[in-house]
Scaffold this active site. Structure first.
Site, PDB file in Angstrom:
ATOM      1  N   TRP A   1     -20.221  26.240 -23.624  1.00 36.53           N
ATOM      2  CA  TRP A   1     -19.197  26.547 -24.332  1.00 36.53           C
ATOM      3  C   TRP A   1     -18.016  25.431 -23.983  1.00 36.53           C
ATOM      4  O   TRP A   1     -17.605  24.988 -22.848  1.00 36.53           O
ATOM      5  CB  TRP A   1     -18.561  27.714 -23.774  1.00 36.53           C
ATOM      6  CG  TRP A   1     -17.220  28.311 -24.263  1.00 36.53           C
ATOM      7  CD1 TRP A   1     -17.014  28.524 -25.623  1.00 36.53           C
ATOM      8  CD2 TRP A   1     -15.899  28.014 -23.530  1.00 36.53           C
ATOM      9  NE1 TRP A   1     -15.519  28.649 -25.947  1.00 36.53           N
ATOM     10  CE2 TRP A   1     -15.138  28.294 -24.405  1.00 36.53           C
ATOM     11  CE3 TRP A   1     -15.592  27.636 -22.089  1.00 36.53           C
ATOM     12  CZ2 TRP A   1     -13.461  28.489 -24.368  1.00 36.53           C
ATOM     13  CZ3 TRP A   1     -14.411  27.776 -21.995  1.00 36.53           C
ATOM     14  CH2 TRP A   1     -13.156  27.834 -22.997  1.00 36.53           C
TER      15      TRP A   1
ATOM     16  N   GLU B   1     -22.481  28.895 -26.984  1.00 36.04           N
ATOM     17  CA  GLU B   1     -21.267  29.979 -27.271  1.00 36.04           C
ATOM     18  C   GLU B   1     -20.258  29.482 -27.960  1.00 36.04           C
ATOM     19  O   GLU B   1     -19.588  28.694 -27.738  1.00 36.04           O
ATOM     20  CB  GLU B   1     -20.992  30.051 -25.752  1.00 36.04           C
ATOM     21  CG  GLU B   1     -19.730  31.606 -25.730  1.00 36.04           C
ATOM     22  CD  GLU B   1     -19.182  31.845 -24.419  1.00 36.04           C
ATOM     23  OE1 GLU B   1     -19.530  31.040 -23.467  1.00 36.04           O
ATOM     24  OE2 GLU B   1     -18.954  32.902 -24.445  1.00 36.04           O
TER      25      GLU B   1
ATOM     26  N   LYS C   1     -16.348  30.841 -30.170  1.00 39.58           N
ATOM     27  CA  LYS C   1     -15.365  31.792 -30.128  1.00 39.58           C
ATOM     28  C   LYS C   1     -14.388  31.689 -30.984  1.00 39.58           C
ATOM     29  O   LYS C   1     -14.525  30.920 -32.103  1.00 39.58           O
ATOM     30  CB  LYS C   1     -14.701  31.695 -28.607  1.00 39.58           C
ATOM     31  CG  LYS C   1     -13.695  30.660 -28.226  1.00 39.58           C
ATOM     32  CD  LYS C   1     -13.126  30.695 -27.035  1.00 39.58           C
ATOM     33  CE  LYS C   1     -11.989  31.526 -26.554  1.00 39.58           C
ATOM     34  NZ  LYS C   1     -11.703  31.421 -25.411  1.00 39.58           N
TER      35      LYS C   1
ATOM     36  N   ASP D   1     -20.632  36.311 -27.018  1.00 35.99           N
ATOM     37  CA  ASP D   1     -19.596  36.889 -25.974  1.00 35.99           C
ATOM     38  C   ASP D   1     -18.923  37.989 -26.753  1.00 35.99           C
ATOM     39  O   ASP D   1     -18.411  37.644 -27.801  1.00 35.99           O
ATOM     40  CB  ASP D   1     -18.707  35.691 -25.559  1.00 35.99           C
ATOM     41  CG  ASP D   1     -17.698  36.298 -24.603  1.00 35.99           C
ATOM     42  OD1 ASP D   1     -16.904  37.425 -24.718  1.00 35.99           O
ATOM     43  OD2 ASP D   1     -17.343  35.591 -23.552  1.00 35.99           O
TER      44      ASP D   1
ATOM     45  N   HIS E   1     -15.409  37.463 -28.313  1.00 35.82           N
ATOM     46  CA  HIS E   1     -15.044  36.410 -29.222  1.00 35.82           C
ATOM     47  C   HIS E   1     -15.342  36.417 -30.664  1.00 35.82           C
ATOM     48  O   HIS E   1     -15.312  35.642 -31.563  1.00 35.82           O
ATOM     49  CB  HIS E   1     -16.096  35.269 -28.952  1.00 35.82           C
ATOM     50  CG  HIS E   1     -16.046  34.623 -27.440  1.00 35.82           C
ATOM     51  ND1 HIS E   1     -16.589  33.438 -27.075  1.00 35.82           N
ATOM     52  CD2 HIS E   1     -14.945  35.062 -26.474  1.00 35.82           C
ATOM     53  CE1 HIS E   1     -15.936  33.102 -25.687  1.00 35.82           C
ATOM     54  NE2 HIS E   1     -15.086  34.003 -25.466  1.00 35.82           N
TER      55      HIS E   1
ATOM     56  N   HIS F   1     -22.707  37.477 -23.238  1.00 43.47           N
ATOM     57  CA  HIS F   1     -21.843  37.439 -22.351  1.00 43.47           C
ATOM     58  C   HIS F   1     -20.873  38.803 -22.589  1.00 43.47           C
ATOM     59  O   HIS F   1     -19.962  38.851 -23.647  1.00 43.47           O
ATOM     60  CB  HIS F   1     -20.640  36.461 -22.636  1.00 43.47           C
ATOM     61  CG  HIS F   1     -21.153  34.947 -22.025  1.00 43.47           C
ATOM     62  ND1 HIS F   1     -20.291  33.993 -21.835  1.00 43.47           N
ATOM     63  CD2 HIS F   1     -21.975  34.848 -21.208  1.00 43.47           C
ATOM     64  CE1 HIS F   1     -20.852  33.000 -21.147  1.00 43.47           C
ATOM     65  NE2 HIS F   1     -21.873  33.313 -20.628  1.00 43.47           N
TER      66      HIS F   1
ATOM     67  N   ASP G   1      -9.017  38.089 -26.583  1.00 36.16           N
ATOM     68  CA  ASP G   1     -10.130  37.762 -25.969  1.00 36.16           C
ATOM     69  C   ASP G   1      -9.848  37.740 -24.140  1.00 36.16           C
ATOM     70  O   ASP G   1      -9.903  36.864 -23.610  1.00 36.16           O
ATOM     71  CB  ASP G   1     -10.817  36.224 -26.180  1.00 36.16           C
ATOM     72  CG  ASP G   1     -11.739  35.859 -25.279  1.00 36.16           C
ATOM     73  OD1 ASP G   1     -12.384  36.650 -24.721  1.00 36.16           O
ATOM     74  OD2 ASP G   1     -12.031  34.645 -25.213  1.00 36.16           O
TER      75      ASP G   1
ATOM     76  N   ASP H   1     -10.766  39.309 -21.894  1.00 35.59           N
ATOM     77  CA  ASP H   1     -11.735  39.436 -20.627  1.00 35.59           C
ATOM     78  C   ASP H   1     -11.399  40.506 -19.631  1.00 35.59           C
ATOM     79  O   ASP H   1     -11.399  40.292 -18.325  1.00 35.59           O
ATOM     80  CB  ASP H   1     -11.921  37.818 -19.955  1.00 35.59           C
ATOM     81  CG  ASP H   1     -12.472  36.982 -20.711  1.00 35.59           C
ATOM     82  OD1 ASP H   1     -13.782  37.046 -20.906  1.00 35.59           O
ATOM     83  OD2 ASP H   1     -11.916  35.929 -20.993  1.00 35.59           O
TER      84      ASP H   1
ATOM     85  N   ASP I   1     -19.282  38.264 -18.474  1.00 41.45           N
ATOM     86  CA  ASP I   1     -18.088  37.472 -18.569  1.00 41.45           C
ATOM     87  C   ASP I   1     -16.637  37.956 -18.740  1.00 41.45           C
ATOM     88  O   ASP I   1     -16.270  38.430 -19.860  1.00 41.45           O
ATOM     89  CB  ASP I   1     -18.421  36.440 -19.709  1.00 41.45           C
ATOM     90  CG  ASP I   1     -17.298  35.425 -19.656  1.00 41.45           C
ATOM     91  OD1 ASP I   1     -16.526  34.985 -18.698  1.00 41.45           O
ATOM     92  OD2 ASP I   1     -17.344  34.370 -20.710  1.00 41.45           O
TER      93      ASP I   1
HETATM   94  C1  RNT Z   1     -14.597  31.500 -22.916  1.00 42.51           C
HETATM   95  C2  RNT Z   1     -15.846  31.602 -22.629  1.00 42.51           C
HETATM   96  C3  RNT Z   1     -16.501  31.139 -21.602  1.00 42.51           C
HETATM   97  C4  RNT Z   1     -15.985  31.324 -20.156  1.00 42.51           C
HETATM   98  C5  RNT Z   1     -16.546  30.940 -19.097  1.00 42.51           C
HETATM   99  C6  RNT Z   1     -15.969  30.798 -17.788  1.00 42.51           C
HETATM  100  O1  RNT Z   1     -13.896  32.194 -23.820  1.00 42.51           O
HETATM  101  O2  RNT Z   1     -16.089  33.063 -22.835  1.00 42.51           O
HETATM  102  O3  RNT Z   1     -18.156  31.879 -21.294  1.00 42.51           O
HETATM  103  O4  RNT Z   1     -15.261  32.589 -20.105  1.00 42.51           O
HETATM  104  O5  RNT Z   1     -17.582  29.827 -19.411  1.00 42.51           O
HETATM  105 ZN    ZN Z   2     -18.263  33.595 -22.526  1.00 43.14          ZN
END
Ligand code: RNT
Ligand code: ZN
Length: 419
Positions: free
Chosen positions: A187, A226, A228, A259, A262, A286, A294, A296, A326
């Site tokens: 990513w 990955e 986003k 993810d 994302h 993820h 996003d 997290d 993640d």
């Molecule tokens: C970032 C991505 C990525 C990170 C990690 C730390 O938006 O989701 O995967 O969160 O690599």
């Molecule tokens: Zn991620």
């Protein structure tokens, strides 16, 4: 009746209830036992890592909170992960970022990293019955800027190509060592705050960089890419968008990482699974939780998550889907954050494995749409929880909320003393 007997009794009656709908709970438990999660090492220390040069977290990602007890050393990360695993049923994996290497006090720049920097991780993982996954790290570095693999400046672009190639070589060594493929996720945050005048240019560069990076074939690691939507400070354009990586993955046979944070907030990630399974080799997840962006957040058992797990099970795709987590929350006990998110993910799969899918699919094939909707609704309140409790019991981990006092104890004895 003691607690264990009561779990057994409740389980037996759930078993009958499910059997009446054609669901074999014993089979579901066996399948559950095969599901490994890849725990993200970066929840333990707020995505800091162990490079011996201080730097802020960049790349458009952000950790909020300053709850005491962040892991400050490799040993602390290892101990915290081990502690978390005592509350998570089953056998799992650990997902490392390149910045978590064991650099032995030296400054090892990203274009110098080697498998030897992960030797102690490989050994530790083996001792603890864990398999490793890996990630290249393009953020939090003086050369990160807004563009890495898509940078028109060849010196910078080549620096990141070299880094990513080395990460693939490390992943290959990990895979060999553990006799199980290491999933390597790529990513990069590349993008721009304002509207670019030439969107194509950077995407073409990213494609070229990826082609060069992937030109070495390996057999003990698998490449995942990955996408986003946007990063903080990079809101107008993301070079590696979902279309970009979906196209790249479908054309060049690479695994696309989904993810769950994302995408547009009303977009269903679950719906993507069946399409990806048709056109790309496997899927990397993820599992995350976006709140308005996003963000997290710690994963919880919500509809997005149960929909996703159900799709994977309905597609019978457990052997083609890799489940990584993640998220990073620094506002609560970090071990607690691991445990809540992992158990929520597992509960979603438990529910999915217990879905009376044969009957639902039969209704659908026969055009019995009232019956399909009715059973879908009733299935939501079937006693899946009794089977989940049994799963925890069989795996010797706390049942229900019983992990809370144990984590409080670890906080009292260990993490609260980290000043
Ligand atoms: C970032 C991505 C990525 C990170 C990690 C730390 O938006 O989701 O995967 O969160 O690599
Ligand atoms: Zn991620």
């Amino acid at each position: 009746m003691n607690k264990e007997t009561s779990i057994q009794t409740t389980f037996e009656s759930a078993k009958e209830r499910y059997a009446a709908l054609g669901v074999d709970v014993v089979q579901a438990l066996e399948n559950m036992q095969k599901i490994s999660l890849s725990l993200h090492c970066w929840q333990a220390d707020d995505v800091s890592g162990f490079e011996n040069q201080a730097g802020a977290l960049t790349g458009g990602i952000q950790v909020t909170g300053n709850y005491p007890g962040r892991a400050r050393t490799i040993d602390e990360v290892r101990n915290d992960v081990k502690e978390a695993l005592t509350y998570i049923p089953g056998n799992h994996r650990l997902n490392l970022h390149e910045i978590y290497g064991d650099f032995g006090g030296k400054v090892v720049d990203r274009d110098e990293v080697e498998p030897v920097h992960f030797q102690s991780w490989m050994e530790w993982a083996q001792e603890n019955n864990l398999k490793l996954d890996f990630n290249s790290t393009s953020f939090s570095h003086p050369k990160s800027g807004d563009l890495t693999l898509a940078n028109p400046d060849n010196a910078i672009r080549n620096f990141w190509i070299e880094h990513t190639k080395r990460c693939r070589a490390i992943s290959e060594e990990m895979g060999k060592f553990q006799h199980d493929p290491c999933m390597m996720n790529l990513w990069v945050h590349d993008g721009s705050k304002e509207v670019p005048a030439n969107r194509l240019k950077y995407r073409a560069l990213l494609e070229q960089s990826l082609d060069e990076i992937f030109s070495t074939p390996y057999s003990n690691m698998k490449d995942c890419i990955e996408a986003k939507l946007f990063g903080i400070g990079l809101e107008s354009y993301t070079v590696g968008s979902y279309d970009f990586y979906l196209g790249y993955g479908a054309k060049k046979n690479k695994i696309v990482t989904l993810d769950t944070g994302h995408f547009h907030l009303t977009e269903s990630v679950a719906d993507k699974v069946s399409s990806l399974l048709l056109f790309t080799p496997e899927i990397m997840l993820h599992v995350s939780r976006p709140v308005r962006w996003d963000s997290d957040h710690v994963v919880i058992l919500n509809d997005d998550l149960t929909d996703l797990a159900r799709e994977i099970i309905r597609c019978r795709a457990l052997d083609r889907v890799h489940i990584g987590l993640d998220y990073f929350d620094a506002t609560i006990n970090r071990i607690g954050a691991y445990v809540i998110g992992c158990r929520a993910t597992q509960k979603a799969f438990m529910q999915a494995l217990l879905e009376p899918s044969a009957l639902l699919q039969q209704y659908e094939a026969e055009g019995r749409l009232f019956e399909r909707l009715g059973l879908q609704e009733e299935a939501k309140s079937l006693p899946w929880n009794a089977v989940w409790d049994m799963y925890c019991l069989q795996n010797n981990v706390p049942v229900g909320e019983n992990y809370i006092p144990s984590i409080q104890q670890y906080e009292k004895e260990v993490t609260s003393k980290r000043l």
